[in-house]
Write a protein that holds these residues in place. Structure first.
Motif, short mmCIF file in Angstrom:
data_model
loop_
_atom_site.label_atom_id
_atom_site.label_comp_id
_atom_site.label_asym_id
_atom_site.label_seq_id
_atom_site.Cartn_x
_atom_site.Cartn_y
_atom_site.Cartn_z
N MET A 170 19.46 -59.23 10.83
CA MET A 170 18.16 -59.23 11.50
C MET A 170 17.02 -59.11 10.50
SD MET A 170 18.53 -59.68 14.74
CE MET A 170 19.82 -60.82 14.24
N LEU A 171 17.17 -58.24 9.54
CA LEU A 171 16.11 -58.05 8.55
C LEU A 171 15.95 -59.26 7.65
CD1 LEU A 171 16.60 -54.28 7.66
CD2 LEU A 171 14.94 -55.32 9.20
N LYS A 172 17.08 -59.88 7.31
CA LYS A 172 17.00 -61.10 6.49
C LYS A 172 16.29 -62.22 7.25
CE LYS A 172 21.06 -60.22 3.63
NZ LYS A 172 22.44 -60.64 3.31
N LEU A 173 16.41 -62.21 8.58
CA LEU A 173 15.74 -63.21 9.39
C LEU A 173 14.26 -62.90 9.59
CD1 LEU A 173 18.47 -63.79 12.11
CD2 LEU A 173 17.63 -65.51 10.49
N GLY A 174 13.84 -61.73 9.15
CA GLY A 174 12.43 -61.38 9.22
C GLY A 174 12.05 -60.39 10.30
N ALA A 175 13.02 -59.84 11.05
CA ALA A 175 12.70 -58.83 12.06
C ALA A 175 12.18 -57.57 11.37
CB ALA A 175 13.93 -58.50 12.89
N ASN A 176 11.22 -56.91 12.02
CA ASN A 176 10.65 -55.69 11.46
C ASN A 176 11.33 -54.43 11.99
OD1 ASN A 176 8.31 -57.86 11.83
ND2 ASN A 176 7.91 -56.69 9.97
N ALA A 177 12.07 -54.59 13.06
CA ALA A 177 12.86 -53.48 13.62
C ALA A 177 13.89 -54.07 14.56
CB ALA A 177 11.97 -52.47 14.35
N PHE A 178 15.00 -53.33 14.76
CA PHE A 178 16.10 -53.82 15.59
C PHE A 178 16.75 -52.63 16.29
CE2 PHE A 178 20.74 -55.31 15.52
CZ PHE A 178 20.63 -55.97 16.74
N PHE A 179 16.70 -52.63 17.64
CA PHE A 179 17.21 -51.49 18.40
C PHE A 179 17.84 -51.94 19.71
CE2 PHE A 179 14.34 -49.44 15.49
CZ PHE A 179 14.97 -48.24 15.20
N PRO A 180 18.70 -51.08 20.29
CA PRO A 180 19.31 -51.41 21.59
C PRO A 180 18.33 -51.19 22.73
CG PRO A 180 20.03 -49.25 20.85
CD PRO A 180 19.22 -49.82 19.72
N LYS A 181 18.54 -51.90 23.83
CA LYS A 181 17.68 -51.73 24.99
C LYS A 181 17.80 -50.35 25.62
CE LYS A 181 16.96 -56.47 26.59
NZ LYS A 181 17.19 -57.45 27.67
N GLU A 182 18.88 -49.67 25.30
CA GLU A 182 19.08 -48.34 25.89
C GLU A 182 18.22 -47.26 25.22
OE1 GLU A 182 22.31 -51.05 26.64
OE2 GLU A 182 21.47 -50.33 24.74
N ILE A 183 17.39 -47.62 24.29
CA ILE A 183 16.58 -46.64 23.57
C ILE A 183 15.65 -45.91 24.53
CG2 ILE A 183 14.69 -48.25 23.05
CD1 ILE A 183 14.61 -46.96 20.25
N GLU A 184 15.33 -44.64 24.21
CA GLU A 184 14.43 -43.86 25.03
C GLU A 184 13.01 -44.45 24.99
OE1 GLU A 184 14.99 -41.29 27.05
OE2 GLU A 184 17.14 -41.47 26.67
N PRO A 185 12.33 -44.52 26.12
CA PRO A 185 11.00 -45.13 26.17
C PRO A 185 10.00 -44.53 25.18
CG PRO A 185 11.82 -44.81 28.39
CD PRO A 185 12.80 -44.12 27.47
N ASP A 186 9.96 -43.21 25.08
CA ASP A 186 9.01 -42.58 24.17
C ASP A 186 9.30 -42.96 22.72
OD1 ASP A 186 7.79 -41.39 26.29
OD2 ASP A 186 8.66 -39.39 25.96
N GLU A 187 10.57 -43.04 22.37
CA GLU A 187 10.92 -43.44 21.00
C GLU A 187 10.53 -44.89 20.76
OE1 GLU A 187 14.72 -43.59 17.91
OE2 GLU A 187 15.03 -42.96 19.98
N PHE A 188 10.66 -45.71 21.78
CA PHE A 188 10.32 -47.12 21.60
C PHE A 188 8.82 -47.29 21.34
CE2 PHE A 188 9.55 -51.48 23.32
CZ PHE A 188 10.17 -52.15 22.26
N ILE A 189 8.00 -46.51 22.00
CA ILE A 189 6.55 -46.55 21.74
C ILE A 189 6.27 -46.16 20.29
CG2 ILE A 189 4.33 -45.52 22.33
CD1 ILE A 189 5.43 -47.53 24.40
N THR A 190 6.98 -45.16 19.80
CA THR A 190 6.84 -44.75 18.41
C THR A 190 7.21 -45.88 17.46
OG1 THR A 190 7.32 -42.43 18.95
CG2 THR A 190 7.62 -43.09 16.65
#
Length: 226
Positions: A97-117
């Protein structure tokens, strides 16, 4: 569209997810969703005329998947930071993902507050890594990643190394300028030189480069989730 807010786009084929995520983001004081699409191809048709600060991108979509979108954004040099958010998240995909240029990569199950961060960090610093992702990257780094050039012409200067170290501490351009007593424009110039010399595509790639070449120790990096 309100001024001075982080402008967010969401590309995902799960319409309910898009609706719920849009509603949650729009409740935040610092950001708003200004674009949504159910497939990658539609976004790519709109991308050159759609200004976004951060694009939230799904990996698997039937009509233009996330990988195709990342590849196109790189080819077109579109200035948007991408957060890949997927049900098919695997730590082993992190390096790709990073080699393709993504700046972050996470699962959809992540906590909403953490995702805002995460969104705020990607917008301000250009990347976000969790502790476990740093550990995975250390084991995944490819031998093909650019190494330090030893000849004088291509070697990094002392100032460029200082800027790189501060980028790895998640300081933004203004903070680096203040720390080094130089202008923000000079910091951006050093960042451009770093990208050119290392051959990476973005700040996340510079962090990987710094870890692989022992410029910084991954264990010493300042992580926002501590």
């Amino acid at each position: 569209m309100k001024p001075n807010l982080i402008k967010i786009g969401i590309v995902d084929n799960d319409s309910l997810f898009v609706q719920l995520l849009s509603s949650y983001i729009n409740k935040q004081a610092s950001m708003e969703v200004v674009y949504t699409s159910s497939n990658g191809n539609q976004y790519l048709e709109d991308a050159k005329d759609t200004y976004l600060d951060v694009l939230i991108l799904d990996l698997r979509m039937s009509d233009g998947n996330g990988i195709e979108v990342l590849e196109a954004l790189n080819q077109w040099n579109i200035d948007v930071k991408t957060v890949v958010l997927s049900s098919y998240y695997r730590r082993s995909f992190m390096g790709q993902m990073l080699k393709l240029g993504a700046n972050a990569f996470f699962p959809k199950e992540i906590e909403p507050d953490e995702f805002i961060t995460i969104i705020e960090a990607v917008y301000k610093q250009g990347h976000y890594f969790s502790e476990e992702q740093i550990a995975v990257m250390r084991s995944q780094l490819s031998s093909k990643t650019p190494k330090f050039h030893q000849n004088k012409k291509d070697s990094l200067s002392c100032r460029e190394i200082e800027v790189l170290e501060l980028l790895c501490q998640q300081l933004n351009t203004k903070e680096i300028a203040e720390r080094l007593f130089i202008s923000a424009k000079t910091v951006e110039s050093h960042k451009s030189n770093l990208l050119l010399k290392t051959g990476v595509r973005n700040t996340a790639g510079l962090v990987i480069y710094a870890i692989q070449n022992n410029i910084v120790d991954a264990d010493d990096m300042l992580l926002l989730d501590k």
